[in-house]
Scaffold this motif. Structure first.
Motif, PDB file in Angstrom:
ATOM      1  N   HIS A 728       0.840  -1.196   0.000  1.00 51.14           N
ATOM      2  CA  HIS A 728       0.000   0.000   0.000  1.00 51.14           C
ATOM      3  C   HIS A 728       0.876   1.247   0.000  1.00 51.14           C
ATOM      4  O   HIS A 728       1.810   1.357   0.792  1.00 51.14           O
ATOM      5  N   LEU A 729       0.569   2.179  -0.892  1.00 48.73           N
ATOM      6  CA  LEU A 729       1.213   3.481  -0.866  1.00 48.73           C
ATOM      7  C   LEU A 729       0.261   4.451  -0.187  1.00 48.73           C
ATOM      8  O   LEU A 729      -0.832   4.717  -0.688  1.00 48.73           O
ATOM      9  N   LEU A 730       0.669   4.956   0.960  1.00 42.78           N
ATOM     10  CA  LEU A 730      -0.153   5.868   1.732  1.00 42.78           C
ATOM     11  C   LEU A 730       0.428   7.262   1.666  1.00 42.78           C
ATOM     12  O   LEU A 730       1.649   7.445   1.740  1.00 42.78           O
ATOM     13  N   ASN A 731      -0.456   8.243   1.535  1.00 41.81           N
ATOM     14  CA  ASN A 731      -0.055   9.641   1.608  1.00 41.81           C
ATOM     15  C   ASN A 731      -0.754  10.241   2.819  1.00 41.81           C
ATOM     16  O   ASN A 731      -1.982  10.338   2.858  1.00 41.81           O
ATOM     17  N   ILE A 732       0.030  10.617   3.816  1.00 39.35           N
ATOM     18  CA  ILE A 732      -0.520  11.152   5.057  1.00 39.35           C
ATOM     19  C   ILE A 732      -0.359  12.664   5.028  1.00 39.35           C
ATOM     20  O   ILE A 732       0.773  13.171   4.926  1.00 39.35           O
ATOM     21  N   VAL A 733      -1.465  13.388   5.094  1.00 40.21           N
ATOM     22  CA  VAL A 733      -1.465  14.846   5.021  1.00 40.21           C
ATOM     23  C   VAL A 733      -2.042  15.392   6.321  1.00 40.21           C
ATOM     24  O   VAL A 733      -3.170  15.055   6.700  1.00 40.21           O
ATOM     25  N   ILE A 734      -1.276  16.240   6.993  1.00 39.42           N
ATOM     26  CA  ILE A 734      -1.666  16.750   8.308  1.00 39.42           C
ATOM     27  C   ILE A 734      -1.656  18.271   8.273  1.00 39.42           C
ATOM     28  O   ILE A 734      -0.663  18.882   7.849  1.00 39.42           O
ATOM     29  N   ASP A 735      -2.752  18.874   8.691  1.00 44.56           N
ATOM     30  CA  ASP A 735      -2.776  20.330   8.829  1.00 44.56           C
ATOM     31  C   ASP A 735      -3.279  20.674  10.226  1.00 44.56           C
ATOM     32  O   ASP A 735      -3.392  19.807  11.083  1.00 44.56           O
ATOM     33  N   LYS A 736      -3.584  21.936  10.448  1.00 42.89           N
ATOM     34  CA  LYS A 736      -3.960  22.372  11.794  1.00 42.89           C
ATOM     35  C   LYS A 736      -5.252  21.702  12.265  1.00 42.89           C
ATOM     36  O   LYS A 736      -5.466  21.518  13.466  1.00 42.89           O
ATOM     37  N   ASP A 737      -6.098  21.329  11.318  1.00 39.43           N
ATOM     38  CA  ASP A 737      -7.421  20.824  11.681  1.00 39.43           C
ATOM     39  C   ASP A 737      -7.592  19.331  11.493  1.00 39.43           C
ATOM     40  O   ASP A 737      -8.286  18.679  12.279  1.00 39.43           O
TER      41      ASP A 737
END
Length: 775
Positions: A728-737
């Motif tokens: 699995h290729l996962l893209n983890i995107v994290i912002d303030k919310d």
């Protein structure tokens, strides 16, 4: 700390020539393709301070050990990755005047490393003493598509004159290492020819007899129009060939030289085939041309970034730092050759000899596990498996028996070649890192078959070593381990280093678990391993159990912390803040005697063990130890900041976590430790990647699943990273919310996010707010 590199998200830019920083820049602008590499030297003749460096993966020389007092057990040699023949030279003489950037007035000087596309360029104007001005623009790359090819595009534009000009295109094999113990030259000439249209030079290393064949092809354009090159002078000298062209430079017209080099070695080809293979590489280059080769390079790097980029919004310094670290890691090791490993300096310098250290298993394996196909990390482990017999021989030299294995602190071929006694004989915790790497690989990939095929034999050898390395203390009524050096190399020859004891105990326990698994699931393989290793199950396992249950660990009851070693509390315990600024770093200002008697710690030691085994300890226990040891840590190892960043993140100290990350990620770019001139800290770069993914991203493996407990550094608007996990290729995107996890695979995947199980459907994503509420 230097601060002369322009901040940019995808480029490393130096504006203005600073001769005092030239060696630092040569390191920073290094190139590699996994098979060979080079420092960011000038192509032109350069009379300033420089370390001209070209290096071939796995090609080394056993330089005779040089010590004042020989001790039994010392390695006979120190292995060095050799400074190899230089193919990059393009020497220019205009009206008899040498183009020497160090001596001429340079205007609008700029060096640039394009990390997104994988090439290095420089551009400047030079003014000669007679007023002539010339513009130079060069672009250099080492192909990752054809990893035996290097290419340069070199453009010359006279701005206010026309003049006859001499262009010299050499291959120089008359090279030596700066760190040669006895000032030796390590290469002998085998064969050469400068008369051919594609001149070549074949050299061979002394003692190890590696051969390297360098062949070149070149072409010339004027304002984009190809020029016929029917006349040239051939030059042949000892270990040196060149072609000399005499051309006319016309004012404001651009003359461009394309120089291609084939770099092939006997590691990959028969000696008799070297010239043929080199010719094939040059035929490939001629058929493609520079622009097509550059386009292929860009496409190949795009694919690498698609699978392993980390993007940061709102902090250019942090973004540049992590991409630089990722770029250098991908340049240094590709995983295509299980005979190769990773030296602390990669292809960027001579310090540490370019050999393999425990850094690979402790700091680099996680990066390759998560950003590459499983075979890449697997090859790092197989490298050690293939050296198991050498590890057994290393242990035998020190008096160990019955297949006990001591992996080397420094090696090229599995044989120990480090000659400082406190490292060679005492820094034995490296054995534990190799065992832990097997565990990490299997836990991450789920490839338990690896135990039967390779891993268990290594674990048995290491466990046998630990069982013999301890002795029973009648006084303590416990097993103890005497005369060791832990990760904190500012302590030598100590008794009962907590980290080393922990690694020994854990390794024996894990080996027993692995034996049980292989016995139950693949009994025929277990019988093969028993026969091959002469394993006496009842005796050895009962001995390991007895040791593990009765191993002594130093502990301070008052502070409730694990003691780094016996006697640590006898030291004068003072924080690093008490050291006058003018006395730091202490390794450059204090005597070794003073350092050894001080409480100051080079890098994580007890904390390294708590990092590896955090799931075995309560958060309060980790915090007490962190609060006790970190204030006494001078962080004078490149491997220190990353571990402290991850642990600070776990403990909720987001400010310190960020500070440690930034110093780790920009360690070389900003020359934090005043040693970037010696080469980059490549193994530290894996730790920098861990600082983001394991620190800010909070990634772990729990219950056979990926687990994330991310937080957002205050300065950032968002950050994202990509993970390859079991197909699995996962893209983890994290912002303030929010936390968004994209699953770019055709199968669903379960993950833990803030300790709650989430299912991400195939080619879908989930969004969870930072307060853990599903949206």
């Amino acid at each position: 700390m230097k601060n002369y590199i322009t901040h940019h998200p995808w480029k490393i830019i130096e504006e203005g020539y600073r001769p005092e920083y030239n060696r630092i820049s040569e390191s920073i602008f290094s190139l590699g393709n996994g098979k060979f590499g080079q420092r960011g030297n000038f192509e032109e003749y350069f009379s300033g301070d420089s370390l001209q460096g070209n290096y071939l993966g796995g090609v080394y020389y056993p330089d005779k050990t040089r010590v004042g007092w020989w001790k039994n057990g010392y390695p006979e040699y120190f292995a060095k990755v050799l400074n190899a023949p230089d193919w990059t030279g393009i020497r220019i003489k205009i009206d008899g005047q040498e183009l020497d950037p160090h001596k001429l007035k340079l205007i609008d000087f700029r060096r640039e490393l394009d990390m997104q596309n994988g090439h290095f360029s420089k551009i400047y104007k030079a003014e000669f003493p007679d007023g002539k001005q010339i513009k130079i623009h060069s672009t250099r790359m080492l192909s990752i598509v054809n990893d035996e090819l290097g290419a340069i595009k070199y453009s010359i534009t006279p701005l206010n004159f026309s003049a006859p000009t001499e262009i010299l295109l050499p291959i120089n094999g008359d090279i030596k290492n700066e760190d040669a113990n006895y000032d030796e030259h390590f290469w002998d000439e085998i064969e050469k020819s400068a008369s051919a249209r594609a001149p070549y030079l074949i050299t061979e290393t002394r003692k190890t007899h590696f051969r390297a064949c360098y062949a070149m092809h070149y072409s010339l354009e004027v304002d984009g129009t190809p020029q016929s090159l029917t006349q040239f002078d051939s030059i042949e000298e000892t270990k040196y060939i060149a072609h000399r062209l005499n051309v006319k430079l016309d004012e404001k017209k651009t003359t461009t030289i394309y120089k291609y080099a084939a770099v092939v070695t006997s590691r990959d080809h028969k000696n008799s085939d070297l010239k043929t293979v080199a010719s094939e590489v040059l035929a490939y280059a001629k058929s493609k041309g520079f622009c097509t080769i550059l386009d292929e390079q860009k496409a190949a790097w795009k694919e690498k970034w698609n699978h392993g980029d980390i993007a940061i919004e709102g902090d250019t310094a942090a973004q540049q730092g992590i991409r630089y670290n990722i770029f250098q890691l991908n340049q240094t090791y590709t995983g295509q050759d299980e005979r190769l490993n990773i030296g602390p300096k990669g292809f960027t310098g001579e310090k540490y000899g370019g050999s393999t250290y425990w850094d690979t298993e402790a700091y680099l394996l996680p990066f390759y596990l998560s950003t590459s196909e499983p075979d890449v990390a697997r090859n790092l482990l197989i490298y050690r498996f293939k050296h198991l017999q050498k590890a057994i021989e290393n242990a035998e030299k020190l008096g160990f028996t019955n297949g006990a294995a001591l992996y080397p602190m420094v090696t090229m071929n599995g044989e120990e070649c480090h000659n400082e006694w406190e490292i060679t004989f005492e820094e034995i915790h490296r054995n534990g890192a190799i065992a832990y790497a097997i565990f990490s690989y299997i836990r991450y990939t789920g490839d338990k078959r690896y135990l039967a095929d390779y891993g268990l034999e290594v674990l048995i050898g290491i466990s046998r070593f630990w069982a013999q390395r301890v002795n029973y203390s009648e006084d303590k009524q416990k097993y103890v381990m005497l005369g060791v050096t832990g990760p904190n190399e500012y302590e030598n020859n100590v008794n009962n280093n907590w980290y080393t004891l922990k690694m020994a105990q854990w390794t024996m326990q894990y080996t027993m678990e692995a034996i049980n698994y292989v016995k139950q699931t693949i009994p025929e393989e277990w019988q093969r391993i028993v026969t091959k290793s002469n394993f006496v199950e009842s005796d050895e396992i009962s001995n390991w159990k007895r040791i593990c249950e009765n191993l002594y660990f130093p502990y301070d009851q008052k502070r409730e912390v694990f003691l780094q070693q016996d006697g640590f509390l006898d030291k004068e315990l003072k924080p690093v803040s008490n050291i006058p600024a003018e006395e730091t770093p202490i390794n450059k200002h204090w005597s070794w005697d003073r350092i050894l008697r001080s409480c100051y710690i080079k890098q994580a030691d007890v904390l390294q063990g708590l990092y590896f085994f955090e799931d075995q300890y309560e958060k309060e226990t980790i915090k007490r130890n962190y609060d006790f040891y970190e204030p006494m840590t001078v962080h004078e190892s490149s491997l220190s900041a990353c571990i402290h960043s991850i642990m600070a993140a776990k403990l909720g100290d987001e400010k310190r976590s960020y500070e440690f990350y930034l110093s780790a990620s920009r360690l070389d770019l900003d020359d934090y430790n005043s040693d970037s001139d010696e080469g980059l800290h490549v193994t530290s770069m894996g730790g920098t990647w861990m600082s983001i993914v394991q620190g800010f991203g909070g990634m772990r493996i729990k219950n056979n699943m990926l687990s994330f407990n991310p937080f957002m550094p205050e300065k950032w608007k968002s950050f994202s990273f990509k993970i390859n996990f079991r197909g699995h290729l996962l893209n983890i995107v994290i912002d303030k919310d929010n936390v968004n996890i994209h699953n770019d695979a055709d199968e669903p995947l379960k993950v833990l996010l803030f300790d709650k199980t989430q299912t991400i459907e195939a080619n879908d994503k989930i969004t969870v707010d930072m307060n853990c509420q599903n949206k």
